[in-house]
Structure formats: structure tokens, C-alpha cells
Enzyme design. Structure first.
Site, PDB file in Angstrom:
ATOM      1  NE  ARG A  54      -1.777  -2.302   2.683  1.00 18.76           N
ATOM      2  CZ  ARG A  54      -1.930  -3.550   2.253  1.00 18.76           C
ATOM      3  NH1 ARG A  54      -2.963  -3.880   1.554  1.00 18.76           N
ATOM      4  NH2 ARG A  54      -1.036  -4.482   2.547  1.00 18.76           N
ATOM      5  CB  THR A  55       3.444   2.574   2.255  1.00 18.48           C
ATOM      6  OG1 THR A  55       2.689   2.186   3.396  1.00 18.48           O
ATOM      7  CG2 THR A  55       4.072   3.934   2.516  1.00 18.48           C
ATOM      8  CE  LYS A  83      26.763  -2.464  -7.993  1.00 18.97           C
ATOM      9  NZ  LYS A  83      27.122  -1.349  -8.909  1.00 18.97           N
ATOM     10  NE  ARG A 104       7.336   1.006   4.673  1.00 16.30           N
ATOM     11  CZ  ARG A 104       6.136   0.425   4.703  1.00 16.30           C
ATOM     12  NH1 ARG A 104       6.006  -0.843   4.369  1.00 16.30           N
ATOM     13  NH2 ARG A 104       5.073   1.104   5.055  1.00 16.30           N
ATOM     14  CG  HIS A 132       3.770   4.154   8.612  1.00 11.41           C
ATOM     15  ND1 HIS A 132       3.841   4.972   7.499  1.00 11.41           N
ATOM     16  CD2 HIS A 132       3.366   2.932   8.143  1.00 11.41           C
ATOM     17  CE1 HIS A 132       3.483   4.275   6.427  1.00 11.41           C
ATOM     18  NE2 HIS A 132       3.204   3.041   6.797  1.00 11.41           N
TER      19      HIS A 132
HETATM   20  C1  NCD Z   1       2.031  -0.991   8.096  1.00 10.58           C
HETATM   21  C2  NCD Z   1       3.531  -0.786   8.183  1.00 10.58           C
HETATM   22  O1  NCD Z   1       4.252  -0.984   7.195  1.00 10.58           O
HETATM   23  O2  NCD Z   1       3.937  -0.374   9.250  1.00 10.58           O
HETATM   24  N1  NCD Z   1       1.594  -1.171   6.784  1.00 10.58           N
HETATM   25  C3  NCD Z   1       1.284  -0.077   6.035  1.00 10.58           C
HETATM   26  O3  NCD Z   1       2.115   0.754   5.757  1.00 10.58           O
HETATM   27  N2  NCD Z   1       0.022   0.069   5.652  1.00 10.58           N
HETATM   28  C4  NCD Z   1       1.517  -2.019   9.019  1.00 10.58           C
HETATM   29  C5  NCD Z   1       2.125  -3.395   8.995  1.00 10.58           C
HETATM   30  O4  NCD Z   1       3.052  -3.693   8.263  1.00 10.58           O
HETATM   31  O5  NCD Z   1       1.611  -4.214   9.753  1.00 10.58           O
END
Ligand code: NCD
Length: 306
Positions: A54-55, A83, A104, A132
Site C-alpha cells: 500500500r505505502t 554492493k 522506508r 509511520h
Molecule cells: C504498516 C507498516 O508498514 O507499518 N503497513 C502499512 O504501511 N500500511 C503495518 C504493517 O506492516 O503491519
């Protein structure tokens, strides 16, 4: 609003209630079609050192739908980290290729470090078990859509409150709106003491329980999280809590029936699929709100949205 241009988005700790209001309001404008093409001429790097559906994809969709250009990678194996290049050198390089960066990373503090090295705005798309923020912005927008307000909501957060970065950011945000929070988790996955101390220092009380039924029948929102398997040092500790919750229609009825069920997704087995058909199961709508929310945020930090 001008205050967002050029700004890094790293932690809810850096955000005021006015900042959150600006993002929610800008998202509403974007969603209603009142802003388009605000990323035309902008190039955004989307770098994921940890898995995501999703993100990452909603960021990419947001950029494309706003007329921007996007490039990046979906796993560290596809970058020169494989590398032996340092994270810092990757950031020092990519900052010269783009107008904003979305990152991320599994290490807490990675996005903050990147923001100290980059010359363009850095957006934290999740750093380890820490924060997040963009998930929280879409969560807030979804609640505003649902209730027409954010003030004074009663919210239960359930699941892995220790390692779940979404609930760490969300609890900090809800503190701005005088939320009544109930933390529902097994004893070894409670909200970290540091997060609870921050809430108490801001005069925000909360309750801690182990089962959803103990949260009472007047919750507005039950926000469920996945047990974060990848963050456990000890596989046996994970197994001991792996299947501790499974929300069913019966649980929803026991909670009064109208509680909105939210989840950042992905879910494993903590929500039975039968719950998906209830009108108050809003987690897929919540996920879809990731696109306008990220369009609005990128518009604000690049200056394309006034
Ligand atoms: C979450 C995350 O990556 O922290 N997912 C997300 O971004 N929607 C929650 C998760 O991974 O459980």
C-alpha cells in the site's frame, strides 16, 4: 500552508495540531477534485528498503495522478546497498536526482538521518518500529470523513502496540485531539513506556486491557494491527502471541455493533473475512485514502499545492 514547502516529514513529534489540520483539509480538497497536476514538473524518488504494497504503490499512484514523475526501488537488493554502499551515500547521491524523497527503512531513525543529508524534502514512509506519519495522516482523514470531526473520539488500538509503528504515530496524533484511548494487547506487546510517558506528560490518560470486550461498548474506532513478526528477536516469543486476536462479527456486536473497524493492512488472521462485509469495516476505504493523502502531502512539501 506555506510552512510545508521544503519541509521534511519524519515524525508526529514534529507536527502541531494545525499541521495535521492542514494535511486533512488539503486531502479533502484533492479528493474532491479541487487540486490537480500539483506535481507537474516534479520528480520524486521512492526508495523502499523494506517490503510494502500500500505505502509504496499509493505513493507511486499519487505521484502519477498528480502529473509528477517517479523512480526508485522496491527492495534494497535492487540498489547499490547490495554492493556494500552505505545508506548515507545512497541518500547523498539520490538527493541530486529528485525534488523529494520517500523512504522506508527497517532501522529506526533512518529517515531522520536521511533528512540531515538530503537537500530535498524527505518523507518517512516507515522507519523500523518507530514512526509511520503518512499512515497516520490517512487514518486521520478517514476518521474525519467518517465522523465529521477528530476531537474527542474514543479509540481502541489493538494488537502489536510494541512494534507497530502505525499505532505509535497514531497515538501521538490523537493526543492532539483529546482522544480517549484504550490500548488492547497481550502483556508483552504493550505500548512502549516511552510513548506512554509522552502521552501522560501531555495530560492524556489511557487504559490498558488485554481483550477487546474490556474496552466497553462505546468505542468509535477499533484500530487493529498485525503482530509484527519481522521485528521479534525471538521466534518463540512471536509464536506465543501470533494468533492472539481474531475479530469476528460476534466481537463487533459485543462492542456495540457500530464501532468503525480500521487496520493499516496487511492483515494476517486478526480480522475474520466475514467482518469485511459489515458497513463499519472501513479498512479498504482507509487504504484507498492513501492516494489523495499522499498527493496532498507531496503537493504541500514541493510547493505545488498552496
Ligand atoms: C504498516 C507498516 O508498514 O507499518 N503497513 C502499512 O504501511 N500500511 C503495518 C504493517 O506492516 O503491519
Amino acid at each position: 500552508m506555506g510552512s510545508f514547502k521544503g519541509r521534511h516529514i519524519i515524525s508526529l513529534r514534529d507536527m502541531s495540531v494545525d499541521d495535521l489540520g492542514t494535511i486533512v483539509e488539503a486531502t479533502a480538497r484533492v479528493k474532491s477534485g479541487g487540486a490537480a497536476d500539483m506535481l507537474r514538473g516534479s520528480t520524486v524518488a521512492v526508495m523502499f528498503f523494506e517490503p510494502s504494497t500500500r505505502t509504496r504503490l499509493s505513493f507511486e499512484s499519487a505521484i502519477l495522478q498528480s502529473g509528477g514523475r517517479v523512480f526508485g526501488f522496491a527492495s534494497p537488493g535492487a540498489s547499490s546497498q547490495s554492493k556494500g554502499e552505505s545508506f548515507a551515500d545512497t541518500i547523498r547521491t539520490v538527493t541530486g536526482y529528485c525534488d523529494a524523497m520517500v523512504i522506508r527503512h527497517p532501522v529506526e531513525g533512518a529517515a531522520r538521518l536521511a533528512s540531515e543529508l538530503a537537500t530535498v524534502p524527505v518523507i518517512n514512509a516507515g522507519d523500523g518500529a518507530n514512526q509511520h506519519p503518512t499512515q497516520t495522516f490517512l487514518d486521520l482523514f478517514t476518521m474525519e470523513e467518517e465522523f465529521g470531526r477528530l476531537d474527542g473520539l474514543k479509540i481502541g488500538m489493538m494488537g502489536d502496540l510494541k512494534y507497530g509503528r502505525t499505532v505509535h504515530s497514531l497515538a501521538m496524533a490523537m493526543a492532539h485531539f483529546g482522544a480517549r484511548m484504550t490500548f488492547i494487547s497481550p502483556p508483552n506487546l504493550r505500548m512502549p513506556d516511552s510513548a506512554k510517558a509522552e502521552l501522560l506528560a501531555r495530560g492524556i490518560g489511557f487504559t490498558e486491557v488485554q481483550q477487546p470486550e474490556e474496552a466497553g461498548v462505546d468505542l468509535d474506532v477499533l484500530y487493529i494491527t498485525r503482530i509484527q513478526k519481522e521485528r521479534f528477536g525471538d521466534p518463540q516469543e512471536y509464536e506465543s502471541v501470533a494468533h492472539c486476536y481474531r475479530l469476528t462479527c460476534e466481537t463487533v456486536r459485543a462492542l456495540g455493533g457500530s464501532v468503525r473497524i480500521m487496520h493499516p493492512l496487511p492483515r494476517v488472521d486478526e480480522i475474520a473475512e466475514e467482518v469485511d462485509t459489515l458497513p463499519n469495516a472501513i479498512y479498504f476505504r482507509q487504504a484507498h485514502n492513501g492516494v489523495p493523502t499522499r498527493q496532498a502531502l507531496l503537493g504541500l512539501v514541493t510547493g505545488g499545492l498552496e
